[in-house]
Each structure stands twice: as structure tokens, then as C-alpha cells.
Design an enzyme around this catalytic site. Sequence first.
Site, PDB file in Angstrom:
ATOM      1  CG  ASN A 107      -1.899   1.228   1.089  1.00 25.94           C
ATOM      2  OD1 ASN A 107      -2.701   1.551   0.079  1.00 25.94           O
ATOM      3  ND2 ASN A 107      -2.011   1.983   2.312  1.00 25.94           N
ATOM      4  CG  HIS A 109      -0.294   6.032   4.969  1.00 26.70           C
ATOM      5  ND1 HIS A 109      -1.691   6.047   5.188  1.00 26.70           N
ATOM      6  CD2 HIS A 109       0.090   6.817   5.932  1.00 26.70           C
ATOM      7  CE1 HIS A 109      -2.016   6.724   6.148  1.00 26.70           C
ATOM      8  NE2 HIS A 109      -1.124   7.191   6.522  1.00 26.70           N
ATOM      9  CB  SER A 136       5.236   5.499   4.028  1.00 26.94           C
ATOM     10  OG  SER A 136       5.937   6.478   4.639  1.00 26.94           O
ATOM     11  CG  ASP A 145      -1.942   3.116   7.336  1.00 20.69           C
ATOM     12  OD1 ASP A 145      -2.187   2.474   6.340  1.00 20.69           O
ATOM     13  OD2 ASP A 145      -2.546   3.955   7.882  1.00 20.69           O
TER      14      ASP A 145
END
Length: 314
Positions: A107, A109, A136, A145
Site C-alpha cells: 500500500n 500511505h 510511504s 499502516d
Amino acid sequence: MASDRQRLAILISGRGSNMAALLYAAQADDCPYRPVLVTGNKPRAAGLDLAEAEGVPVRRLDGRSATFWDDLDAALREAGADFVALAGFMRIIPEDFLARWAGRIANIHPSLLPRYKGTGVHEAVLAAGDTVTGASVHLVTPELDSGEILGQVEVAVLPGDTPERLADRVLIAEHQLYPRVLSAHLARFTDPAWIEAQVAARALALPETSARTSHGAPAWHVGAKSSGKLFAILSVRHHGEEAIGLLVKGAGPEEAADLVAHRPELYFRPAYYAPAGWIGVRVDRPETDWDHVAEWLRRSWRACAPAATLKRAG
């Protein structure tokens, strides 16, 4: 390079600007991935139209469906996805789904993790008076996260910034960061040097082992030079094989045939070595289970170690 590329699925919920960055980066000849599916939880998401226009397969799934997560898993597997990139996918992923794809979902972020997890990031940055923020790329785990950070980029916070202006600038940085970091991460899974290092660390942890070569291939030996034997060989697409595989000693040709029949994506019969009971285990995929590899190394070590070595090892 194309045949060696990792098969990437991308999940979105909206316009898919990070998806677009990944798609266009994949056009480079040296990109280690190729997009094989774009899908998500909103069947009318604008990004799906863009993906279709660029010739990438699309599945229009409905996140409101009671079977959504099973449907998504099935779509990823039908596409043969090796890895999944979240690109504005606005759903919390259930733990059982993550378990099926452990270590294979990334992912991006919009903060310098571990700071400012979740939503409302830019407002929090401005409220704290930070002079630097960023983005990130991280692996996805059940804790929000909090997975391993694969890469980051910093973005300056300017005087008078609003959350909207800051978000726009961070998004530009995201578009540069995501393809670069994802490419570096995925490239290692087909990098013979990286794979050899993973195998070597596990092979040399076993008693009385040493690194050797076998017909030019990296290999590992147990016991004294005069009385020991090779117990593992790294085959880097030798003899026409498409895979990078670890060759280990099994119970015999019948076991090898059974493993290949039931798990052809993982096992193969190595040319020249198979009649002697050796088995090929693929080690060039993101889903490689290195604990499983270590277990095969231990088993092969025991099959090949001299009696004195086994006695000393207990």
C-alpha cells in the site's frame, strides 16, 4: 524480461492516479512487473475505465456484496496475480483475506510512517506544525499502516499550506515513489543473487556445511570434503527450465512425481537430477515460503549427511 515479470494486480476505489502511475511505469522494458488485473470495490470507479482503455483486464466487483472478499480472492487467483498493490483502495481488509495473501500486498500511505496512520493525515501534519511530511510504501498487515516500510519520500510543508494543497503535492511524490519502490521490491524475487543469499543463509545454518559449486551452479555440501555430499543446488534456469529452483534430495522418483502432479506451480522434475531422487522447488516467486524451503534443506541435509555428522548433530 517480459516472461520473468511478476504478475501485478491493482486494487482501487476511485480515479486511480497511483494505479495509472504503476501502469505507465510497467511500459518500461526493465520493469519487473506487468499489470494483469485492475479491480476494487466500486464497479463504476473512474480508474477502471482508464485501465480498460490501456488494455489491462478489469473486474467490476461490488464491495457491498456479501461475497465480495471471496469474489476478489477468486478474481486475483484467476488472473494469476503474484502480488497486489493497493492504490486508493478504501476498504479495511479482513484478516482472513490478508492471511491468504500474506507478504504479497503493498500500500502507499500519504505520511512518513509510523507517523500519522489512518485518515486525516494532512490536517494532522499542519496541526502539528511539521515542516516535512511525505509518503510511504509498506506491506499490508492486520494492524493498520504498520507493515514493513519498503520506501519513503519526503515532501516539504510550505507556509500557508492547506490540507488540499499539501495533498496535491504529496500525491505527485506518491506517483514517483510507488513504481520505483514496488519495482525494487518485486525485482528481488527473480534476482539470482538475492535468492542465493536467502538459500545460503539457511543452508549454512545447518551443521558441518560449506558452500560449493556444482557444474558452475551455487551448491551446498555437508561433511568433510572427501566423505561429504552435496545436499542442495541452486538451479538458475538450467537445462531449459523457466524457474529458479532449489534442488534437494527427496525420497525418490515416486515422491517427486506426486509433488509435481499436485503442486506444479511449486515443484518440478529437474533435468538430469530427477532419476536420482532430486526434486526442484521454485524459489523465484513473491509467495515463496522460506520456512518451507528451510525444511526441505534440513530434510535433504539429513538424507545426504555422513553418519558421523548425523551422530554429532544429534
